[in-house]
Design a protein around this motif. Structure first.
Motif, PDB file in Angstrom:
ATOM      1  N   ASN A  32       0.813  -1.575  -0.233  1.00  0.00           N
ATOM      2  CA  ASN A  32       0.162  -0.149  -0.120  1.00  0.00           C
ATOM      3  C   ASN A  32       1.170   1.319   0.282  1.00  0.00           C
ATOM      4  O   ASN A  32       1.680   1.546   0.521  1.00  0.00           O
ATOM      5  CB  ASN A  32      -1.127  -0.059   1.244  1.00  0.00           C
ATOM      6  N   ASP A  33       0.728   2.256  -0.950  1.00  0.00           N
ATOM      7  CA  ASP A  33       1.642   2.848  -0.920  1.00  0.00           C
ATOM      8  C   ASP A  33       1.158   4.246  -1.536  1.00  0.00           C
ATOM      9  O   ASP A  33       1.077   5.344  -1.859  1.00  0.00           O
ATOM     10  CB  ASP A  33       2.946   3.252  -2.664  1.00  0.00           C
ATOM     11  N   CYS A  34      -0.701   4.099  -1.312  1.00  0.00           N
ATOM     12  CA  CYS A  34      -1.309   5.353  -1.067  1.00  0.00           C
ATOM     13  C   CYS A  34      -1.465   6.735  -0.655  1.00  0.00           C
ATOM     14  O   CYS A  34      -0.081   5.898   0.798  1.00  0.00           O
ATOM     15  CB  CYS A  34      -2.562   5.012  -0.590  1.00  0.00           C
ATOM     16  N   THR A  35      -1.491   7.233  -0.500  1.00  0.00           N
ATOM     17  CA  THR A  35      -0.667   9.137  -0.065  1.00  0.00           C
ATOM     18  C   THR A  35      -2.177  10.038   0.331  1.00  0.00           C
ATOM     19  O   THR A  35      -1.746  10.633   1.115  1.00  0.00           O
ATOM     20  CB  THR A  35       0.107   9.766  -0.702  1.00  0.00           C
ATOM     21  N   ASP A  36      -3.154   9.042   0.167  1.00  0.00           N
ATOM     22  CA  ASP A  36      -4.884   9.631   1.386  1.00  0.00           C
ATOM     23  C   ASP A  36      -4.602   8.836   2.290  1.00  0.00           C
ATOM     24  O   ASP A  36      -3.745   8.527   2.764  1.00  0.00           O
ATOM     25  CB  ASP A  36      -5.569   9.358   0.240  1.00  0.00           C
ATOM     26  N   GLU A  37      -6.210   9.285   3.113  1.00  0.00           N
ATOM     27  CA  GLU A  37      -6.231   8.787   4.366  1.00  0.00           C
ATOM     28  C   GLU A  37      -6.484   7.104   4.427  1.00  0.00           C
ATOM     29  O   GLU A  37      -6.491   6.982   5.615  1.00  0.00           O
ATOM     30  CB  GLU A  37      -8.154   9.288   4.894  1.00  0.00           C
ATOM     31  N   TYR A  38      -6.400   6.641   3.124  1.00  0.00           N
ATOM     32  CA  TYR A  38      -6.067   5.104   3.303  1.00  0.00           C
ATOM     33  C   TYR A  38      -4.422   4.631   3.150  1.00  0.00           C
ATOM     34  O   TYR A  38      -4.767   3.041   3.309  1.00  0.00           O
ATOM     35  CB  TYR A  38      -6.917   4.182   1.842  1.00  0.00           C
ATOM     36  N   GLY A  39      -3.419   5.256   3.347  1.00  0.00           N
ATOM     37  CA  GLY A  39      -2.176   5.022   3.053  1.00  0.00           C
ATOM     38  C   GLY A  39      -1.270   5.544   4.432  1.00  0.00           C
ATOM     39  O   GLY A  39      -1.912   6.321   5.066  1.00  0.00           O
ATOM     40  N   GLY A  40       0.165   5.265   4.578  1.00  0.00           N
ATOM     41  CA  GLY A  40       0.861   5.512   5.255  1.00  0.00           C
ATOM     42  C   GLY A  40       0.416   4.683   6.470  1.00  0.00           C
ATOM     43  O   GLY A  40       0.853   3.586   6.846  1.00  0.00           O
ATOM     44  N   SER A  41      -0.119   5.572   7.872  1.00  0.00           N
ATOM     45  CA  SER A  41       0.230   5.041   9.390  1.00  0.00           C
ATOM     46  C   SER A  41      -0.707   3.441   8.888  1.00  0.00           C
ATOM     47  O   SER A  41      -1.432   3.334   8.277  1.00  0.00           O
ATOM     48  CB  SER A  41      -0.758   6.278  10.124  1.00  0.00           C
ATOM     49  N   LEU A  42      -0.155   2.711  10.217  1.00  0.00           N
ATOM     50  CA  LEU A  42      -1.295   1.457  10.516  1.00  0.00           C
ATOM     51  C   LEU A  42      -2.919   1.733  10.314  1.00  0.00           C
ATOM     52  O   LEU A  42      -4.053   1.124   9.870  1.00  0.00           O
ATOM     53  CB  LEU A  42      -0.539   0.236  11.500  1.00  0.00           C
ATOM     54  N   GLU A  43      -3.021   2.587  10.828  1.00  0.00           N
ATOM     55  CA  GLU A  43      -4.331   3.159  11.021  1.00  0.00           C
ATOM     56  C   GLU A  43      -4.977   3.395  10.446  1.00  0.00           C
ATOM     57  O   GLU A  43      -6.117   3.629  10.191  1.00  0.00           O
ATOM     58  CB  GLU A  43      -4.472   4.410  12.622  1.00  0.00           C
ATOM     59  N   ASN A  44      -4.843   4.272   9.381  1.00  0.00           N
ATOM     60  CA  ASN A  44      -5.229   5.031   7.596  1.00  0.00           C
ATOM     61  C   ASN A  44      -5.062   3.716   7.227  1.00  0.00           C
ATOM     62  O   ASN A  44      -6.651   3.047   5.883  1.00  0.00           O
ATOM     63  CB  ASN A  44      -4.012   6.042   7.303  1.00  0.00           C
ATOM     64  N   ARG A  45      -4.259   2.522   6.529  1.00  0.00           N
ATOM     65  CA  ARG A  45      -4.020   1.464   6.105  1.00  0.00           C
ATOM     66  C   ARG A  45      -5.468   0.783   6.408  1.00  0.00           C
ATOM     67  O   ARG A  45      -5.860  -0.330   5.349  1.00  0.00           O
ATOM     68  CB  ARG A  45      -2.745   0.984   5.968  1.00  0.00           C
ATOM     69  N   CYS A  46      -5.793   0.319   7.609  1.00  0.00           N
ATOM     70  CA  CYS A  46      -6.949  -0.238   8.031  1.00  0.00           C
ATOM     71  C   CYS A  46      -7.947   0.810   7.536  1.00  0.00           C
ATOM     72  O   CYS A  46      -8.560  -0.382   8.005  1.00  0.00           O
ATOM     73  CB  CYS A  46      -6.780  -0.939   9.564  1.00  0.00           C
ATOM     74  N   CYS A  47      -8.154   1.477   7.679  1.00  0.00           N
ATOM     75  CA  CYS A  47      -9.778   2.245   7.515  1.00  0.00           C
ATOM     76  C   CYS A  47     -10.396   1.746   5.878  1.00  0.00           C
ATOM     77  O   CYS A  47     -11.702   1.176   6.419  1.00  0.00           O
ATOM     78  CB  CYS A  47      -9.350   3.540   7.067  1.00  0.00           C
TER      79      CYS A  47
END
Length: 196
Positions: A163-178
């Protein structure tokens, strides 16, 4: 020694309460047994769980219920391990990244280059999972299992390596789990039941 082994409890053969279901064991389709049907895709981008599937599954679900079994449908989205030929209008498979997977050494399968989902598309995919759950219940399944492992779309979003998204669905683990949390919430709301 043999007597001691005979007295050992085998967990898979013992009763277990799973939410509203009382399983008599966890291995066979008999009264109180649980069966999960593998691989029911949620949308055309994942090869679609359609009304056609609903009708095709009904006799199978009825047969499991006649034996007293509890029957769940596994719903999933295949992610970037796909080819354009399996996608609507020959489009690229959707993913949390646009990097192509290496060809499968064992089968020789060459996967198409995926297309990264846009932020505004996520709600549509969440709704595909919700509708797949609704179709499963309409078919007669007792519930669904959301496939969120083995590199499928939800799992792909959760891993920093895919996951190399740069929006609210990428980055931190919390964002990646959204994305996964949104799918779970939508399915639970549609089903109208939450585990105890």
């Amino acid at each position: 020694m043999v007597q001691q082994a005979a007295k050992e409890v085998i967990p898979l053969m013992t009763p277990w309460k799973m939410g509203q279901f009382q399983l008599s064991h966890r291995v066979r389709v008999t009264k109180g047994g649980l069966l999960i049907a593998e691989a029911t895709v949620v949308s055309p981008t994942a090869q679609g769980y359609t009304q056609e599937h609903v009708e095709a599954w009904k006799p199978i679900v009825d047969a499991v219920h006649r034996k007293g079994g509890i029957f769940f449908s596994q719903i999933w989205h295949v992610r970037r391990v796909s080819t354009n030929e399996f996608q609507p209008d020959g489009q690229a498979p959707i993913s949390s990244m646009d990097r192509q997977i290496s060809p499968d050494a064992e089968s020789g399968m060459v996967y198409s280059k995926p297309r990264r989902l846009r932020t505004e598309e996520i709600a549509g995919i969440v709704d595909h999972f919700r509708r797949a759950e609704r179709n499963a219940i309409e078919t007669g399944f007792d519930g669904v299992e959301i496939h969120g492992a083995h590199g499928y779309l939800l799992d792909q979003f959760m891993k920093d390596s895919s996951n190399d998204c740069t929006d609210e669905y990428g980055g931190s683990l919390e964002n990646r789990c959204c994305f996964a949390v949104e799918v779970i919430d939508a399915v639970v709301r549609e089903f109208g039941w939450a585990p105890e």
